[in-house]
Design a protein around this motif. Structure first.
Motif, PDB file in Angstrom:
ATOM      1  N   LYS A  53       7.344  -8.513  -6.875  1.00 30.56           N
ATOM      2  CA  LYS A  53       8.424  -7.533  -7.048  1.00 30.56           C
ATOM      3  C   LYS A  53       8.015  -6.430  -8.024  1.00 30.56           C
ATOM      4  CE  LYS A  53      13.118  -7.085  -8.847  1.00 30.56           C
ATOM      5  NZ  LYS A  53      14.293  -7.777  -9.348  1.00 30.56           N
ATOM      6  N   TRP A  54       7.335  -6.809  -9.106  1.00 30.58           N
ATOM      7  CA  TRP A  54       7.015  -5.850 -10.174  1.00 30.58           C
ATOM      8  C   TRP A  54       5.891  -4.884  -9.817  1.00 30.58           C
ATOM      9  CZ3 TRP A  54       6.809 -10.383 -14.161  1.00 30.58           C
ATOM     10  CH2 TRP A  54       8.108 -10.731 -14.536  1.00 30.58           C
ATOM     11  N   LEU A  55       4.849  -5.349  -9.135  1.00 29.99           N
ATOM     12  CA  LEU A  55       3.676  -4.487  -8.910  1.00 29.99           C
ATOM     13  C   LEU A  55       4.016  -3.151  -8.239  1.00 29.99           C
ATOM     14  CD1 LEU A  55       0.875  -7.065  -8.023  1.00 29.99           C
ATOM     15  CD2 LEU A  55       1.030  -5.600 -10.041  1.00 29.99           C
ATOM     16  N   PRO A  56       4.821  -3.108  -7.170  1.00 29.34           N
ATOM     17  CA  PRO A  56       5.118  -1.814  -6.552  1.00 29.34           C
ATOM     18  C   PRO A  56       5.926  -0.865  -7.449  1.00 29.34           C
ATOM     19  CG  PRO A  56       5.551  -3.597  -5.014  1.00 29.34           C
ATOM     20  CD  PRO A  56       5.305  -4.227  -6.353  1.00 29.34           C
ATOM     21  N   SER A  57       6.532  -1.374  -8.513  1.00 33.62           N
ATOM     22  CA  SER A  57       7.331  -0.498  -9.377  1.00 33.62           C
ATOM     23  C   SER A  57       6.472   0.322 -10.336  1.00 33.62           C
ATOM     24  CB  SER A  57       8.374  -1.309 -10.151  1.00 33.62           C
ATOM     25  OG  SER A  57       7.750  -2.157 -11.081  1.00 33.62           O
ATOM     26  N   PHE A  58       5.186   0.011 -10.453  1.00 32.22           N
ATOM     27  CA  PHE A  58       4.290   0.789 -11.308  1.00 32.22           C
ATOM     28  C   PHE A  58       3.806   2.019 -10.541  1.00 32.22           C
ATOM     29  CE2 PHE A  58       3.861  -3.357 -13.334  1.00 32.22           C
ATOM     30  CZ  PHE A  58       3.859  -3.017 -14.676  1.00 32.22           C
ATOM     31  N   SER A  59       3.948   3.179 -11.151  1.00 29.33           N
ATOM     32  CA  SER A  59       3.464   4.397 -10.492  1.00 29.33           C
ATOM     33  C   SER A  59       1.939   4.396 -10.396  1.00 29.33           C
ATOM     34  CB  SER A  59       3.950   5.635 -11.251  1.00 29.33           C
ATOM     35  OG  SER A  59       3.473   5.615 -12.583  1.00 29.33           O
ATOM     36  N   GLU A  60       1.261   3.680 -11.287  1.00 29.80           N
ATOM     37  CA  GLU A  60      -0.211   3.640 -11.286  1.00 29.80           C
ATOM     38  C   GLU A  60      -0.777   2.758 -10.178  1.00 29.80           C
ATOM     39  OE1 GLU A  60       1.208   3.950 -15.589  1.00 29.80           O
ATOM     40  OE2 GLU A  60       1.694   2.720 -13.863  1.00 29.80           O
ATOM     41  N   VAL A  61       0.018   1.846  -9.644  1.00 29.91           N
ATOM     42  CA  VAL A  61      -0.471   0.907  -8.628  1.00 29.91           C
ATOM     43  C   VAL A  61      -0.446   1.576  -7.253  1.00 29.91           C
ATOM     44  CG1 VAL A  61      -0.039  -1.284  -7.449  1.00 29.91           C
ATOM     45  CG2 VAL A  61       0.225  -1.139  -9.930  1.00 29.91           C
ATOM     46  N   LEU A  69      -5.624   0.565  -8.913  1.00 32.79           N
ATOM     47  CA  LEU A  69      -4.905   1.570  -9.700  1.00 32.79           C
ATOM     48  C   LEU A  69      -5.402   2.962  -9.350  1.00 32.79           C
ATOM     49  CD1 LEU A  69      -4.892  -0.020 -13.293  1.00 32.79           C
ATOM     50  CD2 LEU A  69      -3.174  -0.221 -11.488  1.00 32.79           C
ATOM     51  N   GLN A  70      -4.529   3.938  -9.535  1.00 34.11           N
ATOM     52  CA  GLN A  70      -4.931   5.326  -9.323  1.00 34.11           C
ATOM     53  C   GLN A  70      -5.827   5.774 -10.479  1.00 34.11           C
ATOM     54  OE1 GLN A  70      -1.244   7.450  -9.172  1.00 34.11           O
ATOM     55  NE2 GLN A  70      -1.126   7.717 -11.370  1.00 34.11           N
ATOM     56  N   CYS A  74       0.851  -1.184   0.000  1.00 37.08           N
ATOM     57  CA  CYS A  74       0.000   0.000   0.000  1.00 37.08           C
ATOM     58  C   CYS A  74       0.889   1.236   0.000  1.00 37.08           C
ATOM     59  CB  CYS A  74      -0.900  -0.013   1.231  1.00 37.08           C
ATOM     60  SG  CYS A  74      -2.085   1.330   1.269  1.00 37.08           S
ATOM     61  N   LYS A  75       0.672   2.130  -0.976  1.00 40.43           N
ATOM     62  CA  LYS A  75       1.441   3.375  -1.026  1.00 40.43           C
ATOM     63  C   LYS A  75       0.980   4.318   0.070  1.00 40.43           C
ATOM     64  CE  LYS A  75       2.883   3.867  -5.805  1.00 40.43           C
ATOM     65  NZ  LYS A  75       2.689   4.583  -7.074  1.00 40.43           N
ATOM     66  N   ASP A  76       1.879   5.192   0.479  1.00 36.44           N
ATOM     67  CA  ASP A  76       1.510   6.230   1.440  1.00 36.44           C
ATOM     68  C   ASP A  76       0.403   7.091   0.839  1.00 36.44           C
ATOM     69  OD1 ASP A  76       3.388   5.390   3.268  1.00 36.44           O
ATOM     70  OD2 ASP A  76       4.915   6.822   2.621  1.00 36.44           O
ATOM     71  N   GLY A  77      -0.553   7.471   1.649  1.00 38.34           N
ATOM     72  CA  GLY A  77      -1.629   8.348   1.193  1.00 38.34           C
ATOM     73  C   GLY A  77      -2.911   7.616   0.839  1.00 38.34           C
ATOM     74  N   VAL A  78      -2.862   6.306   0.714  1.00 40.19           N
ATOM     75  CA  VAL A  78      -4.075   5.537   0.430  1.00 40.19           C
ATOM     76  C   VAL A  78      -4.855   5.393   1.737  1.00 40.19           C
ATOM     77  CG1 VAL A  78      -4.994   3.295  -0.322  1.00 40.19           C
ATOM     78  CG2 VAL A  78      -2.998   4.279  -1.464  1.00 40.19           C
ATOM     79  N   GLN A  79      -6.135   5.732   1.688  1.00 41.14           N
ATOM     80  CA  GLN A  79      -6.958   5.665   2.899  1.00 41.14           C
ATOM     81  C   GLN A  79      -7.048   4.235   3.402  1.00 41.14           C
ATOM     82  OE1 GLN A  79     -10.707   7.352   1.748  1.00 41.14           O
ATOM     83  NE2 GLN A  79      -9.907   9.439   1.683  1.00 41.14           N
ATOM     84  N   ASN A 129     -10.974  -2.465   2.236  1.00 40.05           N
ATOM     85  CA  ASN A 129     -11.977  -2.997   1.312  1.00 40.05           C
ATOM     86  C   ASN A 129     -11.318  -3.785   0.171  1.00 40.05           C
ATOM     87  OD1 ASN A 129     -14.111  -2.004   2.767  1.00 40.05           O
ATOM     88  ND2 ASN A 129     -14.306  -0.139   1.552  1.00 40.05           N
ATOM     89  N   LEU A 130     -10.178  -3.313  -0.309  1.00 40.02           N
ATOM     90  CA  LEU A 130      -9.455  -4.054  -1.349  1.00 40.02           C
ATOM     91  C   LEU A 130      -8.994  -5.395  -0.778  1.00 40.02           C
ATOM     92  CD1 LEU A 130      -8.061  -4.010  -4.214  1.00 40.02           C
ATOM     93  CD2 LEU A 130      -6.003  -3.304  -2.990  1.00 40.02           C
ATOM     94  N   ARG A 131      -8.403  -5.364   0.383  1.00 39.83           N
ATOM     95  CA  ARG A 131      -7.859  -6.567   1.029  1.00 39.83           C
ATOM     96  C   ARG A 131      -8.959  -7.603   1.278  1.00 39.83           C
ATOM     97  NH1 ARG A 131      -7.535  -7.377   6.427  1.00 39.83           N
ATOM     98  NH2 ARG A 131      -7.993  -5.212   6.870  1.00 39.83           N
TER      99      ARG A 131
END
Length: 192
Positions: free
Chosen positions: A147-155, A175-176, A72-77, A83-85
């Motif tokens: 490994k790959w998923l966190p490297s996407f800026s959209e995720v 996705l954002q 989870c990126k910083d800033g996600v409520q 709910n995603l989890r």
């Protein structure tokens, strides 16, 4: 005793002659790369321009087939992430990577996430399998997907799926919003 050893060493080395030294060229500071180096540099630059979401095929931390993935990126409520989890969002698109090579999976994942983001799809399901029987290591594809998923800026977030969506063999991805969705959201909130 040490003195005797040293004397013995000197006796053994008495007939050894130093190697002739090669002449050392002084660098004048005007170094220019060879044509081959220039070509490699140009090819590397083009590859980086071509692939904005470079996904490394190098070293990966191996995960077990039943490890939970939570990102989870910083800033996600926290409520959104919960709910995603818990699988409460409808998955609008699914990518099946079962039976794919790492190269194919990497390419398909890049294309899938980019396409979904452009179309405004927000919640995805990636089916990667558990990899219990994969060779040379268990869960190799699963490890690379993690490994790959966190490297996407959209995720924004990702989590191992609930049982009804595949459990350990699948991952939810959030996705954002794309530029159009952000614009619509701003317009909707400024009218109030």
């Amino acid at each position: 005793m040490q003195h005797d050893e040293f004397e013995l060493f000197l006796q053994e080395m008495a007939d050894v002659k130093p190697l002739p030294q090669d002449a050392v060229l002084q660098q004048n500071g005007d170094f220019s790369p060879t044509l081959a180096q220039q070509a490699r540099r140009k090819a590397a630059e083009q590859e980086m321009e071509y692939d904005p979401h470079y996904l490394s095929m190098e070293y990966v931390d191996l995960v077990k087939p039943d490890d939970v993935f939570a990102y989870c990126k910083d800033g996600v409520q926290q409520g959104v992430y919960r709910n995603l989890r818990l699988g409460k969002y409808q998955c609008d698109a699914t990518l099946n990577l079962l039976g794919k090579t790492l190269q194919e999976a990497r390419s398909l994942l890049q294309q899938f996430i980019t396409d979904c983001h452009q179309r405004g799809v927000r919640t995805l399901l990636i089916q990667h399998g558990m990899g219990r029987n994969s060779k040379p290591h268990p869960a190799i594809l699963r490890s690379y997907v993690f490994k790959w998923l966190p490297s996407f800026s959209e995720v924004l977030a990702a989590h191992t799926a609930q049982r009804q969506h595949g459990s350990y063999s699948a991952t939810y991805v959030l996705l954002q919003k794309n530029a159009e969705q952000k614009r619509e959201n701003r317009e909707r909130h400024t009218k109030k």
